[in-house]
Write a protein that holds these residues in place. Structure first.
Motif, PDB file in Angstrom:
ATOM      1  N   SER A 364       0.828  -1.201   0.000  1.00 43.81           N
ATOM      2  CA  SER A 364       0.000   0.000   0.000  1.00 43.81           C
ATOM      3  C   SER A 364       0.866   1.256   0.000  1.00 43.81           C
ATOM      4  O   SER A 364       0.534   2.256  -0.651  1.00 43.81           O
ATOM      5  N   SER A 367       2.266   1.666  -3.514  1.00 46.77           N
ATOM      6  CA  SER A 367       1.212   2.126  -4.410  1.00 46.77           C
ATOM      7  C   SER A 367       0.944   3.615  -4.219  1.00 46.77           C
ATOM      8  O   SER A 367       0.691   4.353  -5.168  1.00 46.77           O
ATOM      9  N   LYS A 368       1.002   4.058  -2.968  1.00 45.92           N
ATOM     10  CA  LYS A 368       0.812   5.471  -2.661  1.00 45.92           C
ATOM     11  C   LYS A 368       1.851   6.345  -3.365  1.00 45.92           C
ATOM     12  O   LYS A 368       1.621   7.502  -3.687  1.00 45.92           O
ATOM     13  N   ASN A 369       3.015   5.754  -3.630  1.00 47.85           N
ATOM     14  CA  ASN A 369       4.107   6.479  -4.277  1.00 47.85           C
ATOM     15  C   ASN A 369       4.233   6.146  -5.759  1.00 47.85           C
ATOM     16  O   ASN A 369       5.256   6.422  -6.384  1.00 47.85           O
ATOM     17  N   GLY A 370       3.161   5.552  -6.305  1.00 45.88           N
ATOM     18  CA  GLY A 370       3.042   5.428  -7.753  1.00 45.88           C
ATOM     19  C   GLY A 370       3.733   4.247  -8.406  1.00 45.88           C
ATOM     20  O   GLY A 370       3.659   4.088  -9.626  1.00 45.88           O
ATOM     21  N   LYS A 371       4.388   3.379  -7.630  1.00 43.51           N
ATOM     22  CA  LYS A 371       5.080   2.233  -8.212  1.00 43.51           C
ATOM     23  C   LYS A 371       4.845   1.001  -7.350  1.00 43.51           C
ATOM     24  O   LYS A 371       4.536   1.096  -6.165  1.00 43.51           O
ATOM     25  N   SER A 372       5.033  -0.170  -7.953  1.00 43.61           N
ATOM     26  CA  SER A 372       4.881  -1.414  -7.209  1.00 43.61           C
ATOM     27  C   SER A 372       6.149  -1.697  -6.400  1.00 43.61           C
ATOM     28  O   SER A 372       7.232  -1.193  -6.739  1.00 43.61           O
ATOM     29  N   TRP A 375       8.948  -2.954  -8.584  1.00 49.04           N
ATOM     30  CA  TRP A 375       9.617  -1.914  -9.377  1.00 49.04           C
ATOM     31  C   TRP A 375      10.772  -1.310  -8.589  1.00 49.04           C
ATOM     32  O   TRP A 375      11.874  -1.154  -9.119  1.00 49.04           O
ATOM     33  N   TRP A 376      10.528  -0.962  -7.331  1.00 42.21           N
ATOM     34  CA  TRP A 376      11.565  -0.350  -6.512  1.00 42.21           C
ATOM     35  C   TRP A 376      12.754  -1.295  -6.353  1.00 42.21           C
ATOM     36  O   TRP A 376      13.919  -0.885  -6.457  1.00 42.21           O
ATOM     37  N   LYS A 474      13.119   9.869  -2.300  1.00 41.37           N
ATOM     38  CA  LYS A 474      12.386  11.116  -2.536  1.00 41.37           C
ATOM     39  C   LYS A 474      13.160  12.324  -1.992  1.00 41.37           C
ATOM     40  O   LYS A 474      13.165  13.395  -2.586  1.00 41.37           O
TER      41      LYS A 474
END
Length: 482
Positions: A364, A367-372, A375-376, A474
């Motif tokens: 979650s 997802s809040k940060n736009g990637k799965s 992905w990270w 970030k």
């Protein structure tokens, strides 16, 4: 000058004669080890003659190596090979960075391939010294790599051949078969060069062709072969039978004086010998364009360049730095970071633990940060591989973590942890002492293939990335693609 050359030769001969004397009377009596004799003798001799070399702010000695084809070559004075070597005397380790010949650069008022810079210096100023000819290339590499490079060595192509022949042969593990039907011969035409993938003993002629062949491979793979030959030559030269053979030394010295031009003085060379020991640690890098950012398995380390559309350069095949454009081909930010990192932090290259990156990021939060979460983890693995961390894989964590954590097996790998902390907010490090895979499997009845399969799955470090990794990126942004 003649005095320096004579001084160098005499000092080296004295060292060799002294070593031979001690070898006969002490080593054969098992009273002292050869390496100890070598170092003790050189230290005694060098106290009178050595001069310390210039070092950068990180205490490394940096040297520009250029291979040139002189008048006999069909492309006179082009820089066939461009390598910057950074030497750490405490580790007796050398980082070598190859720069591809086709990289486009801006030099004063013109833009052209980097391998033309030395040639232009010669053709437009033949009356000048070789130091003057090399200056534009020298300055450009300092700008590009963010390294202080006070020394250069310009080497004739034939040096490869003559040195290897003096040593009789060098052993090379040829990784892939080469069949080049357009290898330039000595008559300004072409011949066929073929070598099969295998562990080979190469004579001088074959070693030169192996180092220079390029038409069936790339400049990037060729640069790695050249560094492979350099390593093999150094290993062979430092074997005790060569260090104690006056005839071999005399031939090597003669080859050096005829085929190498450098601004390193004789006294500075003696200072280098003080630190020499068999089997130096050499780490090979070559800037290249073999990049993909979807999987760490598909990208190469050191991929900080890319091919621009030919239309922007009148149909020519052009390589420029990542982040650069036709109007800004001197964008070297990413290359500078990379070169400074690997040249000045060689400790992690020595440790070289296999690392698996485990994704412990909350779905979650990701997802809040736009990637799965995947992905990270994958992008982090790609970034680390580009910086030559030994990435063994990525997978999802089966355990929850509240911080980005490093779990280490068998050793503490402090230098690797310290370097990883430049990219990850590692706040927890756990160390476990375990049996090595070799000890675990030595009594098992496994085939060689099964043992290799198990070793491929083994790693020395688990890096669990948690939500704080996203926060860290970030706040301290870095591009996963650059």
């Amino acid at each position: 000058n003649d005095y320096e050359m004579s001084l160098k030769y005499i000092v080296i001969l004295i060292c060799i004669l002294a070593i031979e004397f001690f070898w006969i009377y002490l080593v054969k009596a098992d009273k002292i080890h050869f390496t100890s004799i070598w170092k003790a003798t050189v230290n005694i001799i060098s106290e009178k003659f050595w001069e310390e070399m210039k070092r950068d702010d990180y205490w490394n000695v940096n040297v520009l190596l250029i291979w040139i084809g002189w008048e006999w070559h069909q492309w006179w004075y082009l820089s066939d090979t461009i390598i910057v070597a950074s030497w750490n005397q405490d580790l007796w380790a050398v980082t070598m960075i190859s720069v591809p010949r086709d990289l486009y650069v801006k030099a004063t008022w013109y833009v052209w391939k980097i391998n033309w810079l030395f040639a232009r210096g010669y053709w437009y100023n033949k009356e000048k010294s070789i130091t003057w000819w090399v200056e534009s290339l020298w300055w450009k590499l300092e700008e590009m790599l963010w390294l202080d490079i006070p020394y250069y060595a310009v080497v004739d192509f034939q040096w490869f051949k003559e040195v290897v022949d003096t040593l009789w042969w060098v052993e090379i593990d040829v990784p892939y078969t080469i069949h080049d039907t357009t290898y330039p011969d000595e008559h300004l035409w072409y011949e066929t060069f073929h070598i099969s993938a295998w562990l080979q003993m190469l004579d001088g002629d074959t070693a030169l062709k192996y180092a220079r062949s390029r038409h069936t491979t790339s400049d990037f793979s060729r640069s790695q072969r050249q560094q492979q030959i350099i390593k093999a030559i150094m290993d062979k030269m430092l074997q005790k039978e060569n260090l104690t053979n006056i005839d071999t030394l005399r031939e090597l010295y003669d080859t050096y004086t005829r085929m190498v031009t450098t601004n390193i003085s004789s006294k500075e060379m003696i200072w280098i010998i003080k630190y020499a020991s068999p089997t130096p640690k050499i780490f090979s890098f070559g800037l290249n364009t073999y990049c993909t950012y979807s999987s760490y398995k598909l990208t190469d380390a050191w991929c900080f360049l890319y091919n621009w559309n030919r239309d922007a350069f009148n149909g020519l095949s052009v390589i420029i730095p990542n982040g650069g454009t036709p109007s800004n081909i001197s964008y070297y930010d990413y290359i500078q970071n990379f070169a400074a990192f690997i040249a000045h932090n060689q400790w992690y290259l020595v440790e070289n633990p296999r690392i698996i990156i485990k994704n412990a990021i909350d779905k979650s939060y990701a997802s809040k940060n736009g990637k799965s979460p995947t992905w990270w983890a994958m992008k982090a693995a790609v970034k680390m591989k580009k910086y030559w961390f030994n990435i063994a894989g990525t997978e999802n964590s089966s355990e929850p973590y509240e911080y980005t954590t490093a779990v280490v097996y068998g050793d503490d790998y402090q230098d690797t942890i310290r370097m990883l902390q430049k990219f990850f907010p590692i706040t927890v490090v756990m160390t476990w002492q375990v049996l090595t895979p070799e000890l675990t499997w030595e009594n098992l009845e496994l085939t060689e293939e099964e043992i290799q399969e198990q070793q491929d799955l083994w790693y020395e470090m688990e890096l669990y990335i948690w939500n704080d990794f996203i926060d860290y990126v970030k706040e301290n942004p870095f591009s996963y693609e650059k």
